[in-house]
Structures are given as structure tokens and as C-alpha cells.
Write an enzyme that holds these catalytic residues in place. Structure first.
Site, PDB file in Angstrom:
ATOM      1  N   CYS A  87      45.284  48.546  44.457  1.00 54.80           N
ATOM      2  CA  CYS A  87      44.851  48.152  45.797  1.00 54.80           C
ATOM      3  C   CYS A  87      43.755  49.109  46.248  1.00 54.80           C
ATOM      4  CB  CYS A  87      46.034  48.175  46.773  1.00 54.80           C
ATOM      5  SG  CYS A  87      45.562  47.716  48.453  1.00 54.80           S
ATOM      6  N   SER A 255      39.540  46.976  44.326  1.00 57.13           N
ATOM      7  CA  SER A 255      39.702  46.853  42.880  1.00 57.13           C
ATOM      8  C   SER A 255      38.960  45.632  42.356  1.00 57.13           C
ATOM      9  CB  SER A 255      41.188  46.807  42.506  1.00 57.13           C
ATOM     10  OG  SER A 255      41.903  45.913  43.330  1.00 57.13           O
TER      11      SER A 255
END
Length: 333
Positions: A87, A255
Site C-alpha cells: 500500500c 504501488s
């Protein structure tokens, strides 16, 4: 049940950090803690992400011990459908939180590095302060690499060619125009529906299988992207990432931005040291670049850095009363 949290947003995407009341997650590594949370502490996740205390696009984490003393702490990320591997927006928020709460020694002006273990590996966040205030944070992700190109996927809007890359999880990149859409709020319901379709089609595709650990396999997010007018020498794109089961990332997706960089680098679109300016569907922005070359087995990979800013939105104590007929809540989407 009484759970306390400190809440942030990064580029508009919420991030709820559990600070008290929850169980101590058990495991010798962050990945094992993630498995334990799924089996033994899922009521806490549901309480914090479900309505009426959360919503279908809520995100958060448990803070746990690191894999070894090389990191400050670990993070087990969660969302409305379960537990994620990586994350980026949460990593930016956690670095900011660590500095703002004094969990790491920080200069009034300068950079402070916060090392965090996450399920996909170890990440580093450089938090930039001026006059004692956090201005931005740059996170260095695990190596990103391309796993497939030009995969044909049937959808309700027609067959589309997609690319797949790893950026801490498997992300599918789709040019929005190839589906007759723009990355804009008016198209969001269509993008969510198509994101769910594409995820179902590719979740067990070889490009989404992790070579080393099956727990890391599966498609996590679908990135719908489009080019925007260039800013100087930088590549300028807008995206929206639909992840898990139809959840929408309001930020440019940290990401996922790493996964986009791997694709741009491999195709030669990104100059050496070049910048990707990555905008979200709500207009927030990350700045990202490739900073190193790496390998994952026989596969060429890149180490990326993504810069954004996180802001505290509140302190909460969430309560579940014994006679609450809705229990840990519900989802309407």
C-alpha cells in the site's frame, strides 16, 4: 469492543491506523501476522471498514513488530475485502505518522528515513520536514517488474489488450481510451464494473502468479490510465486504480505507480532518471521515478521512488455495543 485509530489521507485516499483496543497480531513476520489477522482478528477489520463506521473504499492497517531490527515497525494493511500485500499511499501516511507522533527522531528541517516491513517486503520512506512540519514523503518500494504484455481480455465493452506488472502486488494496466472511456468521475461506475471483469478474467493468469510465495499471487488492482499534456520533460498521466472487489483508490496509487514505472521503463518511454507525474481521478498528484536497476530472479526489475503527502484527518474511538443488531456493520457495494 473499543478500537482507537488515527486517520490520515494521502492524495484523498483514506488510511486508518489502529492505535489501541485491537488484539496483538501473532507471527514471526509481517506476512504471518497478516495470515493471523485474517483468521483471528477479522472482526476488527470489518468494524473499521464497514458502514456505518467506514465505507466501501476505506483503507487501514495494524501496526506490528518488524521482521527484524532493520525496520522501525511492520504494517498489516486491510480494506473492505481483506488484507493487501502493499500500500503505497499507506506507506506515505505511516512515515508521516511516525514523524508526527515522535516514533522516530526528527530534525526540524530535513529528511528522516522510516523503514517499514510490509507483506511484500521492506520499504523505506523519507519524510521531509520544514520548520517542524511534514511537507511530503518519498517511499522507496520493493523492486517492480513487468510480467506480461498485450494480454487480450474480453469485457462488456469489447476485447482489450492489457499489460501486467508487479509493484508490490500484481497490477493490470489498461488504457482507458481503448474502452471508450476517460479517467474522470463521470465514468467511475463503468470503470468499476470493467475493473471487476478484468480482475476475474486475470486473477489466476500466469502473469499474476508469484514465483516464490503463492500467498502473494493474484491480481490486486486494475489501473485505468490516460496521457495528459506533458509538464516539461516529465511524462504526465492520469489514472484511477480499481482494486480488491470494486474498491476505488482516490490517490494516484503508490504501488500501482511503481508498476506503471516498470512498464514505462521497459518500453523505453521513460528517460534515464526521468519523472512520471501521476495524477488521480480527484486531481491529487504523485511524482515518481526509477532510481536503481535490480533483478527478481531472471527478470529485470527497477527500484522506484514515489513522492506524495499525507494529512491527518482525525482521532477516533470506535465502539461496538453488545446489543447493536448490525454488529460489525455492512456493505452496500
Amino acid at each position: 469492543m473499543k478500537i482507537t485509530t488515527e486517520d490520515y489521507h494521502t492524495g484523498g485516499e483514506p488510511f486508518r491506523i489502529v492505535t489501541g483496543g485491537g488484539p496483538t497480531l501473532v507471527g514471526e513476520s509481517v506476512l504471518e501476522c497478516r495470515d493471523w489477522a485474517s483468521a483471528h482478528a477479522d472482526d476488527v477489520r470489518k468494524l473499521l471498514v464497514n458502514e456505518p463506521r467506514g465505507h466501501a473504499d476505506m483503507y487501514g492497517c495494524h501496526v506490528v513488530g518488524p521482521n527484524d531490527p532493520g525496520a522501525l515497525f511492520g504494517a498489516v494493511f486491510f480494506h473492505k475485502d481483506g488484507y493487501s500485500l502493499a500500500c503505497g499511499h499507506g506507506t506515505i501516511a505511516l512515515g508521516t505518522w511516525a514523524v508526527e507522533t515522535g516514533r522516530v527522531n526528527t530534525a526540524e528541517t530535513g529528511e528522516t528515513t522510516v523503514i517499514i516491513d510490509v507483506p511484500s517486503g521492506r520499504v523505506a520512506t523519507r519524510v521531509r520536514t520544514e520548520g517542524g512540519k511534514v511537507r511530503s514523503a518519498v517511499f522507496r518500494n520493493v523492486p517492480a517488474y513487468v510480467t506480461a504484455r498485450a494480454v487480450e481480455v474480453p469485457t462488456a465493452a469489447g476485447t482489450v489488450q492489457v499489460d501486467v506488472a508487479w509493484g508490490g502486488a500484481a497490477y493490470v494496466s489498461v488504457r482507458a481510451a481503448d474502452l471508450g472511456l476517460r479517467v474522470e468521475p463521470a465514468a467511475l461506475l463503468s470503470l468499476i464494473g470493467l475493473g471487476r471483469e478484468i480482475k476475474r478474467e486475470l486473477d489466476s493468469h500466469p502473469a499474476a502468479l508469484h514465483a516464490e510465495d503463492p500467498r502473494l499471487s493474484g491480481v490486486y488492482g486494475i489501473i485505468f490510465w490516460e496521457h495528459v499534456d506533458e509538464i516539461g520533460d516529465a511524462i504526465h498521466q492520469r489514472n484511477v486504480t480499481v482494486f480488491a472487489d470494486g474498491q476505488v483508490d482516490r490517490s494516484p496509487c503508490g504501488s500501482g505507480t511503481s508498476a506503471r514505472l516498470a512498464l514505462l521503463d521497459e518500453e523505453g518511454s521513460l528517460s534515464e532518471g526521468g519523472l512520471l507525474i501521476h495524477d488521480s481521478i480527484v486531481g491529487s498528484r504523485f511524482r515518481a521515478s526509477v532510481v536503481e536497476r535490480a533483478r527478481r530472479g531472471q527478470t529485470a526489475a527497477v527500484v522506484t521512488e514515489v513522492e506524495g503527502s499525507a494529512h491527518r484527518t482525525g482521532f477516533h474511538q470506535f465502539v461496538l455495543e453488545e446489543d447493536d443488531e448490525l454488529g460489525t456493520g455492512f456493505q452496500l457495494r
